[in-house]
Design an enzyme around this catalytic site. Structure first.
Site, PDB file in Angstrom:
ATOM      1  N   CYS A  62     -91.523 -14.567 -17.472  1.00 32.73           N
ATOM      2  CA  CYS A  62     -90.149 -13.572 -18.294  1.00 32.73           C
ATOM      3  C   CYS A  62     -89.638 -14.405 -18.908  1.00 32.73           C
ATOM      4  O   CYS A  62     -88.245 -14.500 -19.001  1.00 32.73           O
ATOM      5  CB  CYS A  62     -89.811 -12.820 -17.002  1.00 32.73           C
ATOM      6  SG  CYS A  62     -90.771 -12.095 -16.198  1.00 32.73           S
ATOM      7  N   HIS A  80     -79.781 -13.016 -16.632  1.00 37.38           N
ATOM      8  CA  HIS A  80     -81.686 -12.556 -16.438  1.00 37.38           C
ATOM      9  C   HIS A  80     -81.720 -11.590 -15.873  1.00 37.38           C
ATOM     10  O   HIS A  80     -81.800 -10.738 -15.498  1.00 37.38           O
ATOM     11  CB  HIS A  80     -82.689 -14.018 -15.473  1.00 37.38           C
ATOM     12  CG  HIS A  80     -84.374 -13.238 -15.537  1.00 37.38           C
ATOM     13  ND1 HIS A  80     -84.332 -13.260 -16.837  1.00 37.38           N
ATOM     14  CD2 HIS A  80     -84.444 -13.195 -14.960  1.00 37.38           C
ATOM     15  CE1 HIS A  80     -85.521 -13.196 -16.031  1.00 37.38           C
ATOM     16  NE2 HIS A  80     -86.054 -12.677 -14.762  1.00 37.38           N
ATOM     17  N   HIS A  93     -86.741  -4.576 -17.636  1.00 39.39           N
ATOM     18  CA  HIS A  93     -87.286  -6.359 -17.866  1.00 39.39           C
ATOM     19  C   HIS A  93     -88.224  -5.828 -18.724  1.00 39.39           C
ATOM     20  O   HIS A  93     -89.914  -5.460 -18.375  1.00 39.39           O
ATOM     21  CB  HIS A  93     -87.829  -6.080 -16.908  1.00 39.39           C
ATOM     22  CG  HIS A  93     -87.947  -7.219 -16.124  1.00 39.39           C
ATOM     23  ND1 HIS A  93     -88.283  -8.424 -17.187  1.00 39.39           N
ATOM     24  CD2 HIS A  93     -87.764  -8.485 -15.318  1.00 39.39           C
ATOM     25  CE1 HIS A  93     -88.554  -9.770 -17.015  1.00 39.39           C
ATOM     26  NE2 HIS A  93     -87.948 -10.024 -15.714  1.00 39.39           N
TER      27      HIS A  93
END
Length: 406
Positions: free
Chosen positions: A163, A294, A329
């Site tokens: 990620c 994030h 995400h």
């Protein structure tokens, strides 16, 4: 050392395709959440995600037939071609310039892999589709860009630091352009939604029933998403020579890997990564106007990342947002799309919102710009990407002002 600027963006996302539409979606606080339709969700109590609905790859694919490349590669090719056009670059002139193509990913072409495994289980290995098997290798995400654009003098590779991979890719491009090793870099991230990843996060208990609420007291987890973000990096000298529009300047970046835990973030390591980025950029904490966190919407991430931010920035940190509240995400694309969002925010003078927000968790004492974007004169912005295994990456962007030295 060259100064490195951003002159073109390509975006495939659930809230907009292309830089202009993406910027409008960010400013409006648009949500990409909807019921998942890309794969069978039977048996899951809830199955919302942030799909790219109605995406047609055919306008962007001129070398490959759509059936020759997987969904994530289709996204990466489309985003790269958009970015080159947005930068005002001629593909024929670009073809023989020394360059770098690097794409970050979490899952590669796991969407096809899911289908192959399902076929093997239900019908036997002899029924597995050969064309789908050829689409699976993750290196195609970057190699396909080079082939599509007929780039004959580039290094092309895929980064798999999950990620945070988009920021890793941008860091590699920054170093290559800054040192003069290459004349341009096409960097970013791409991932397609897949059942494997959705099911994995679901089993971890981190999939939210309806929407993503980073930093909210009532948050229930992430939504999986998909898309791609590709950025054109070039030297300031190159951009000036061709009269290019400059969105923002890359000032520096930081990377580290703490290997603290398979899935749990580590506060001191995240703080260290942000400090590395600030040091590389030559920026003091008080000079940062906005942080794109994030910000996954899980308690473990939000609380730990907020604490790390306050460790670096003190008790009054800059506004700290999460674009995952809108995009979900997007895995390997997440930090690339976050960096593009930061550059667009600098260019257009606004702070994107953290949507779906009701009340801030007392353990996340930040201004997350709840629900509605606000006008903001942004000079320096930080974008964080944090990944499983402790792979952390932070990028610092600055407003470009002609005649100003850094």
């Amino acid at each position: 050392m060259n100064r490195v600027v951003l002159t073109g963006f390509g975006v495939v996302s659930s809230i907009g395709v292309g830089a202009e539409e993406f910027a409008a979606g960010l400013r409006a606080g648009r949500s990409g959440a909807r019921p998942i339709s890309l794969f069978d969700t039977t048996g899951f109590e809830h199955a919302n995600g942030c799909e790219v609905v109605g995406f047609d790859p055919s306008p962007w694919l001129r070398v490959f037939e759509p059936s020759m490349v997987g969904r994530a590669s289709q996204f990466s090719i489309a985003a790269a071609r958009m970015a080159v056009a947005d930068a005002g670059l001629d593909e024929a002139e670009l073809a023989h310039k020394r360059g770098l193509v690097t794409v970050g990913t979490t899952d590669g072409e796991a969407f096809d892999l899911d289908w192959l495994v399902e076929t093997e289980v239900n019908e036997g290995p002899e029924k597995m589709d050969a064309a789908a098997s050829r689409r699976v290798p993750a290196h195609l995400l970057s190699m396909a860009i080079a082939r599509e654009l007929k780039l004959a003098n580039v290094s092309a590779y895929t980064i798999a630091t999950a990620c945070s991979a988009g920021n890793y890719s941008i860091g590699d491009g920054f170093d290559a352009v800054r040192s003069g090793e290459v004349e341009f870099a096409l960097c970013g991230g791409a991932d397609a939604m897949c059942r494997k990843t959705f099911a994995g996060f679901y089993r971890l208990g981190t999939i939210a029933p309806e929407f993503c609420q980073p930093f909210d007291a009532d948050r229930l987890g992430i939504l999986t998403g998909e898309g791609a973000g590709v950025l054109v990096l070039e030297s300031l000298e190159s951009a000036r020579a061709r009269g290019a529009r400059i969105y923002a300047e890359i000032l520096g970046y930081g990377l580290n890997c703490d290997a603290y835990h398979q899935v749990a973030p580590n506060q001191s390591s995240i703080a260290r990564c942000m400090q590395l980025a600030l040091d590389d950029a030559g920026v003091k904490p008080h000079e940062v106007d906005l942080i794109s966190a994030h910000g996954t919407g899980t308690k473990a991430n939000d609380i730990t990342e907020t604490a790390a931010i306050r460790e670096v920035y003190g008790d009054q940190p800059p506004r700290t947002i999460s674009v995952k509240s809108m995009l979900g995400h997007t895995m390997g694309a997440a930090s690339a799309l976050g960096t593009i969002a930061c550059a667009l925010a600098i260019t257009h003078g606004f702070a994107p919102p953290t949507i779906n927000h009701n009340s801030t968790d007392p353990e996340c004492p930040i201004d997350c710009v709840p629900n509605e974007s606000v006008p903001a004169d942004l000079n320096v912005v930080q974008n964080n990407g944090l990944a499983f295994g402790g792979n952390n990456a932070s990028v610092i962007l600055g407003k470009f002002v002609e005649g100003e030295t850094r």
